[in-house]
Design a protein around this motif. Structure first.
Motif, PDB file in Angstrom:
ATOM      1  N   LEU A 173       0.827  -1.206   0.000  1.00 39.11           N
ATOM      2  CA  LEU A 173       0.000   0.000   0.000  1.00 39.11           C
ATOM      3  C   LEU A 173       0.865   1.261   0.000  1.00 39.11           C
ATOM      4  O   LEU A 173       0.576   2.222  -0.726  1.00 39.11           O
ATOM      5  N   GLN A 174       1.937   1.271   0.803  1.00 36.62           N
ATOM      6  CA  GLN A 174       2.838   2.417   0.828  1.00 36.62           C
ATOM      7  C   GLN A 174       3.416   2.695  -0.551  1.00 36.62           C
ATOM      8  O   GLN A 174       3.445   3.837  -1.008  1.00 36.62           O
ATOM      9  N   LEU A 175       3.888   1.640  -1.207  1.00 39.06           N
ATOM     10  CA  LEU A 175       4.526   1.812  -2.512  1.00 39.06           C
ATOM     11  C   LEU A 175       3.516   2.260  -3.560  1.00 39.06           C
ATOM     12  O   LEU A 175       3.806   3.148  -4.367  1.00 39.06           O
ATOM     13  N   MET A 176       2.329   1.669  -3.549  1.00 34.23           N
ATOM     14  CA  MET A 176       1.322   2.058  -4.531  1.00 34.23           C
ATOM     15  C   MET A 176       0.882   3.498  -4.319  1.00 34.23           C
ATOM     16  O   MET A 176       0.702   4.263  -5.270  1.00 34.23           O
ATOM     17  N   ASP A 177       0.702   3.894  -3.043  1.00 34.76           N
ATOM     18  CA  ASP A 177       0.289   5.268  -2.747  1.00 34.76           C
ATOM     19  C   ASP A 177       1.340   6.276  -3.172  1.00 34.76           C
ATOM     20  O   ASP A 177       1.040   7.318  -3.751  1.00 34.76           O
ATOM     21  N   GLU A 178       2.624   5.971  -2.877  1.00 34.91           N
ATOM     22  CA  GLU A 178       3.678   6.943  -3.138  1.00 34.91           C
ATOM     23  C   GLU A 178       4.054   7.013  -4.607  1.00 34.91           C
ATOM     24  O   GLU A 178       4.298   8.099  -5.145  1.00 34.91           O
ATOM     25  N   ILE A 179       4.099   5.873  -5.286  1.00 37.33           N
ATOM     26  CA  ILE A 179       4.560   5.857  -6.677  1.00 37.33           C
ATOM     27  C   ILE A 179       3.437   6.168  -7.651  1.00 37.33           C
ATOM     28  O   ILE A 179       3.611   6.910  -8.619  1.00 37.33           O
ATOM     29  N   TRP A 180       2.255   5.626  -7.383  1.00 40.34           N
ATOM     30  CA  TRP A 180       1.150   5.814  -8.310  1.00 40.34           C
ATOM     31  C   TRP A 180       0.133   6.858  -7.842  1.00 40.34           C
ATOM     32  O   TRP A 180      -0.688   7.308  -8.609  1.00 40.34           O
ATOM     33  N   GLY A 181       0.177   7.216  -6.548  1.00 38.87           N
ATOM     34  CA  GLY A 181      -0.742   8.229  -6.042  1.00 38.87           C
ATOM     35  C   GLY A 181      -1.897   7.625  -5.264  1.00 38.87           C
ATOM     36  O   GLY A 181      -2.353   6.515  -5.547  1.00 38.87           O
ATOM     37  N   LEU A 182      -2.359   8.378  -4.285  1.00 40.84           N
ATOM     38  CA  LEU A 182      -3.420   7.887  -3.402  1.00 40.84           C
ATOM     39  C   LEU A 182      -4.718   7.616  -4.140  1.00 40.84           C
ATOM     40  O   LEU A 182      -5.513   6.760  -3.738  1.00 40.84           O
ATOM     41  N   ILE A 210      16.135  -7.084  -4.720  1.00 34.78           N
ATOM     42  CA  ILE A 210      14.828  -6.724  -4.184  1.00 34.78           C
ATOM     43  C   ILE A 210      14.192  -7.978  -3.605  1.00 34.78           C
ATOM     44  O   ILE A 210      14.013  -8.975  -4.314  1.00 34.78           O
ATOM     45  N   VAL A 211      13.878  -7.922  -2.318  1.00 33.56           N
ATOM     46  CA  VAL A 211      13.407  -9.096  -1.587  1.00 33.56           C
ATOM     47  C   VAL A 211      11.934  -8.934  -1.238  1.00 33.56           C
ATOM     48  O   VAL A 211      11.493  -7.867  -0.809  1.00 33.56           O
ATOM     49  N   THR A 212      11.181 -10.008  -1.420  1.00 31.71           N
ATOM     50  CA  THR A 212       9.788 -10.029  -0.987  1.00 31.71           C
ATOM     51  C   THR A 212       9.726 -10.418   0.479  1.00 31.71           C
ATOM     52  O   THR A 212      10.326 -11.418   0.884  1.00 31.71           O
ATOM     53  N   VAL A 213       9.044  -9.617   1.289  1.00 31.51           N
ATOM     54  CA  VAL A 213       8.818  -9.944   2.694  1.00 31.51           C
ATOM     55  C   VAL A 213       7.387 -10.446   2.785  1.00 31.51           C
ATOM     56  O   VAL A 213       6.437  -9.672   2.710  1.00 31.51           O
ATOM     57  N   ARG A 214       7.261 -11.735   2.926  1.00 31.12           N
ATOM     58  CA  ARG A 214       5.950 -12.373   2.806  1.00 31.12           C
ATOM     59  C   ARG A 214       4.928 -11.760   3.769  1.00 31.12           C
ATOM     60  O   ARG A 214       5.202 -11.599   4.960  1.00 31.12           O
ATOM     61  N   GLY A 215       3.803 -11.409   3.225  1.00 32.78           N
ATOM     62  CA  GLY A 215       2.726 -10.862   4.035  1.00 32.78           C
ATOM     63  C   GLY A 215       2.856  -9.386   4.337  1.00 32.78           C
ATOM     64  O   GLY A 215       1.944  -8.786   4.912  1.00 32.78           O
ATOM     65  N   LEU A 216       3.996  -8.772   3.950  1.00 29.15           N
ATOM     66  CA  LEU A 216       4.218  -7.361   4.253  1.00 29.15           C
ATOM     67  C   LEU A 216       4.431  -6.524   2.989  1.00 29.15           C
ATOM     68  O   LEU A 216       3.679  -5.608   2.708  1.00 29.15           O
ATOM     69  N   GLY A 217       5.491  -6.831   2.243  1.00 28.34           N
ATOM     70  CA  GLY A 217       5.791  -6.003   1.088  1.00 28.34           C
ATOM     71  C   GLY A 217       7.156  -6.330   0.525  1.00 28.34           C
ATOM     72  O   GLY A 217       7.507  -7.491   0.349  1.00 28.34           O
ATOM     73  N   TYR A 218       7.978  -5.278   0.299  1.00 22.99           N
ATOM     74  CA  TYR A 218       9.277  -5.459  -0.339  1.00 22.99           C
ATOM     75  C   TYR A 218      10.338  -4.607   0.362  1.00 22.99           C
ATOM     76  O   TYR A 218      10.033  -3.615   1.005  1.00 22.99           O
ATOM     77  N   LYS A 219      11.587  -5.029   0.181  1.00 17.86           N
ATOM     78  CA  LYS A 219      12.720  -4.226   0.635  1.00 17.86           C
ATOM     79  C   LYS A 219      13.892  -4.477  -0.302  1.00 17.86           C
ATOM     80  O   LYS A 219      13.968  -5.513  -0.978  1.00 17.86           O
ATOM     81  N   ALA A 220      14.794  -3.507  -0.343  1.00 15.88           N
ATOM     82  CA  ALA A 220      16.035  -3.670  -1.086  1.00 15.88           C
ATOM     83  C   ALA A 220      17.122  -4.076  -0.110  1.00 15.88           C
ATOM     84  O   ALA A 220      17.186  -3.574   1.011  1.00 15.88           O
ATOM     85  N   VAL A 221      17.966  -4.978  -0.531  1.00 17.55           N
ATOM     86  CA  VAL A 221      19.046  -5.479   0.322  1.00 17.55           C
ATOM     87  C   VAL A 221      20.368  -5.294  -0.400  1.00 17.55           C
ATOM     88  O   VAL A 221      20.502  -5.653  -1.562  1.00 17.55           O
ATOM     89  N   LYS A 222      21.330  -4.704   0.310  1.00 17.18           N
ATOM     90  CA  LYS A 222      22.670  -4.602  -0.241  1.00 17.18           C
ATOM     91  C   LYS A 222      23.280  -5.994  -0.299  1.00 17.18           C
ATOM     92  O   LYS A 222      23.349  -6.699   0.713  1.00 17.18           O
ATOM     93  N   SER A 223      23.743  -6.385  -1.471  1.00 15.16           N
ATOM     94  CA  SER A 223      24.274  -7.736  -1.629  1.00 15.16           C
ATOM     95  C   SER A 223      25.775  -7.821  -1.382  1.00 15.16           C
ATOM     96  O   SER A 223      26.306  -8.888  -1.138  1.00 15.16           O
ATOM     97  N   CYS A 224      26.456  -6.661  -1.437  1.00 17.99           N
ATOM     98  CA  CYS A 224      27.885  -6.666  -1.201  1.00 17.99           C
ATOM     99  C   CYS A 224      28.329  -5.257  -0.884  1.00 17.99           C
ATOM    100  O   CYS A 224      27.613  -4.293  -1.103  1.00 17.99           O
ATOM    101  N   GLY A 225      29.548  -5.138  -0.328  1.00 14.37           N
ATOM    102  CA  GLY A 225      30.128  -3.821  -0.092  1.00 14.37           C
ATOM    103  C   GLY A 225      29.514  -3.107   1.070  1.00 14.37           C
ATOM    104  O   GLY A 225      28.531  -3.470   1.637  1.00 14.37           O
TER     105      GLY A 225
END
Length: 225
Positions: A173-182, A210-225
């Motif tokens: 919901l956060q991502l849809m609201d912010e990227i596409w508009g309320l 980009i990781v799916t957090v089941r039941g919640l949404g998504y997050k980006a994860v640094k894979s290295c460095g």
């Protein structure tokens, strides 16, 4: 040193918040209501505002609308005892950037403030760097070691949002609201399609995933460095 304005009508709560922020190296100003807060804003440069929702003379929603109208890019953190989803939604509609419910966890408040300040700096620069990866907001392009990937606007905004705060979980919901508009009719399917396209484009890039957090949404994860 970042300068933060704390707007809270309860004296003890205001003093506690100010003390915590000072301990973490911030310069802090304070106001007991929205009218005083606007007076402070007119004479001081403020980097971020923490404001209470329930205040006399001018509630947090109204103050947020005034702040957003006059200082478009000012980071605002709304703090309130109200916990209903409708209250949070109204806060975001008014223009707040983040929302915490009382009693406030002091460590979480500081982390959220640092994240908001970091995002504000990224927005000001309109560039985001992660290792060898650079996101250029003006070009909707991603660069890495001489390679350029041009993205459709929504895909770029979605990736920029996730990479601005690695490890932070964003609900659908956060991502849809912010990227596409309320007011958009965007649904889960549209978001999933965009996420999958981003994964396909950058599957071989080692810097992030980009990781799916089941039941919640998504997050980006640094894979290295």
């Amino acid at each position: 040193m970042f300068k933060i304005l704390v707007v809270e009508d309860d004296t003890n709560t205001r003093k506690l918040m100010c003390a915590v922020l000072k301990q973490h190296g911030f310069e802090v100003l304070q106001a007991e209501d929205g009218e005083v807060a606007l007076e402070v804003m007119d004479r001081e440069h403020i980097d971020l505002v923490v404001l209470d929702l329930m205040m006399p003379k001018m509630d947090g929603y109204e103050l947020t609308r005034h702040l957003r109208a006059a200082w478009e890019s000012l980071p605002i953190l709304m703090v309130t005892a109200k916990q209903e989803p409708g209250d949070k939604r109204q806060g975001f509609l008014a223009g707040t950037d983040d929302y915490m419910t009382k009693p406030v966890d002091e460590e979480e408040m500081v982390l959220r403030i640092k994240a908001l300040l970091r995002r504000a700096q990224i927005a000001h620069d309109r560039r985001l760097t992660m290792g060898d990866v650079v996101l250029d907001y003006d070009a909707f392009a991603v660069f890495r070691e001489g390679e350029r990937v041009d993205l459709p606007q929504k895909e770029f905004q979605l990736l920029f949002k996730l990479l601005s705060n690695p490890g932070t979980i964003y609900t659908r919901l956060q991502l849809m609201d912010e990227i596409w508009g309320l007011d958009s009719v965007t649904d889960d399917h549209t978001l999933n399609v965009h996420i999958n396209r981003l994964r396909d484009r950058f599957r071989e890039w080692p810097e992030f995933e980009i990781v799916t957090v089941r039941g919640l949404g998504y997050k980006a994860v640094k894979s290295c460095g």
